[in-house]
Design a protein around this motif. Structure first.
Motif, PDB file in Angstrom:
ATOM      1  N   THR A  70     -40.224   6.416 -44.859  1.00  0.00           N
ATOM      2  CA  THR A  70     -39.714   5.070 -44.037  1.00  0.00           C
ATOM      3  C   THR A  70     -39.364   4.215 -44.874  1.00  0.00           C
ATOM      4  N   GLN A  71     -38.877   4.354 -46.244  1.00  0.00           N
ATOM      5  CA  GLN A  71     -38.651   3.244 -47.106  1.00  0.00           C
ATOM      6  C   GLN A  71     -37.548   2.583 -46.657  1.00  0.00           C
ATOM      7  N   ARG A  72     -37.728   1.504 -46.585  1.00  0.00           N
ATOM      8  CA  ARG A  72     -36.542   0.401 -46.055  1.00  0.00           C
ATOM      9  C   ARG A  72     -35.802   1.102 -44.801  1.00  0.00           C
ATOM     10  N   GLN A 110     -40.125  13.407 -27.747  1.00  0.00           N
ATOM     11  CA  GLN A 110     -39.655  12.448 -28.161  1.00  0.00           C
ATOM     12  C   GLN A 110     -39.198  12.466 -29.819  1.00  0.00           C
ATOM     13  N   ASP A 111     -38.229  11.984 -30.239  1.00  0.00           N
ATOM     14  CA  ASP A 111     -37.887  12.342 -31.721  1.00  0.00           C
ATOM     15  C   ASP A 111     -37.882  11.041 -32.560  1.00  0.00           C
ATOM     16  N   ILE A 112     -38.022  10.947 -33.723  1.00  0.00           N
ATOM     17  CA  ILE A 112     -38.162   9.646 -34.350  1.00  0.00           C
ATOM     18  C   ILE A 112     -36.644   9.514 -35.274  1.00  0.00           C
ATOM     19  N   VAL A 113     -36.165   8.576 -35.169  1.00  0.00           N
ATOM     20  CA  VAL A 113     -34.912   8.247 -35.669  1.00  0.00           C
ATOM     21  C   VAL A 113     -35.141   7.221 -36.559  1.00  0.00           C
ATOM     22  N   LEU A 114     -34.453   7.297 -37.863  1.00  0.00           N
ATOM     23  CA  LEU A 114     -34.693   6.460 -38.884  1.00  0.00           C
ATOM     24  C   LEU A 114     -33.423   5.760 -39.382  1.00  0.00           C
ATOM     25  N   LEU A 115     -33.141   4.697 -39.215  1.00  0.00           N
ATOM     26  CA  LEU A 115     -31.788   3.791 -39.439  1.00  0.00           C
ATOM     27  C   LEU A 115     -32.160   3.256 -41.064  1.00  0.00           C
ATOM     28  N   GLN A 116     -31.458   3.905 -41.917  1.00  0.00           N
ATOM     29  CA  GLN A 116     -31.534   3.349 -43.486  1.00  0.00           C
ATOM     30  C   GLN A 116     -30.209   2.611 -43.895  1.00  0.00           C
ATOM     31  N   LYS A 117     -30.285   2.223 -44.931  1.00  0.00           N
ATOM     32  CA  LYS A 117     -29.048   1.548 -45.342  1.00  0.00           C
ATOM     33  C   LYS A 117     -27.718   1.843 -44.964  1.00  0.00           C
TER      34      LYS A 117
END
Length: 297
Positions: free
Chosen positions: A6-8, A22-29
């Motif tokens: 989960t970096q940045r 439930q899913d885990i969505v990661l918004l990165q740069k």
């Protein structure tokens, strides 16, 4: 258990694929990633949904919201303050399409640092409430597509039915269902959804030209395709080609199925005839199709 880096990143918990987990969505740069929930606390490996090319850092966006912006049945990524959204194309199997928001009022300016709540989507508009520190706006945006137009060609026809058919017929192992096709919202894509779609199209099994009536025109159309009892078509026959019981082929079982669940209409009559009131044999059905073919040439 898969480790999620989960970096940045901004992490969101949402049922993105609408399968009840439930899913885990990661918004990165510069990208959006996801770990799909598989039940019992387990998740799939993290995968990239799509990349973005923006001047801002996506991980720092505070107003990211997933909702059905284009009324096609799946969830898209809305960045309200940035006045853009990323369209989910075929369960993210294709690159996301970037759209600028089209407001109903061309003079509308969204409030600063707005958040979005109360999504409500209809064929005419996407409606939600955007609010900031001291301002709330009831906002409507015109949807891009028409619900049930699965191939997005502006028509509701047999091609859309074939798209649902392909989802039902797809092997379950390793295949993530496209929940746009979950017509009855039971978290499955199966025969019941086909029945619901046909009902919403105002028709029934066997009506391959989707004119609202199952009649000799439909029999002529499917027999002319040459798929009946064709070994080479095993497992590849579509609904519009005669596979009405969704077993991948066109044979007498499909005819029986259509006459049991569909409503066959005799030419010159506005009344449908259920199978119970008439005993049909395949020879008679073939004769109907052949006779119609002879009279139309």
């Amino acid at each position: 258990m898969h480790e999620i880096q989960t970096q940045r990143s901004t992490a969101l918990s949402i049922d993105l694929d609408q399968d009840s987990f439930q899913d885990i969505v990661l918004l990165q740069k510069d990208r959006v990633m996801v770990a799909y929930g598989e039940g019992a606390g387990s998740f799939s490996e993290v995968q990239t949904l799509f990349q973005v090319n923006e001047t801002f850092d996506l991980s720092q966006v505070i107003d990211s919201t997933f909702l059905d912006m284009d009324y096609d049945g799946d969830l898209d990524l809305l960045l309200f303050n940035e006045q853009i959204y990323y369209e989910n194309v075929d369960v993210w199997s294709k690159p996301a399409v970037r759209h600028e928001l089209r407001f109903s009022s061309p003079d509308f300016n969204p409030p600063d640092a707005a958040k979005v709540v109360i999504p409500d989507t209809t064929p005419e508009h996407v409606r939600f409430l955007a609010y900031g520190d001291s301002l709330a706006v009831d906002l409507r945006i015109e949807p891009t597509y028409r619900r049930l137009d699965f191939n997005r060609d502006g028509m509701l026809d047999s091609k859309d039915i074939d798209r649902l058919h392909a989802q039902v017929a797809s092997p379950g192992s390793g295949h993530r269902r496209d929940m746009r096709f979950d017509m009855n919202h039971d978290f499955f894509v199966d025969q019941a959804d086909m029945a619901r779609l046909l009902d919403q199209f105002g028709t029934s099994y066997g009506d391959v030209n989707v004119d609202g009536a199952f009649n000799s025109d439909d029999l002529v159309q499917v027999f002319q395709l040459g798929k009946f009892r064709d070994p080479g078509s095993q497992g590849t026959t579509a609904y519009s080609q005669g596979d009405w019981n969704l077993d991948g082929q066109f044979d007498s079982d499909d005819l029986v199925y259509a006459f049991q669940l569909g409503n066959y209409v005799v030419r010159g009559s506005f009344n449908s005839i259920p199978i119970e009131s008439r005993s049909w044999t395949f020879a008679e059905l073939a004769e109907v199709a052949d006779r119609k073919n002879r009279t139309s040439t």
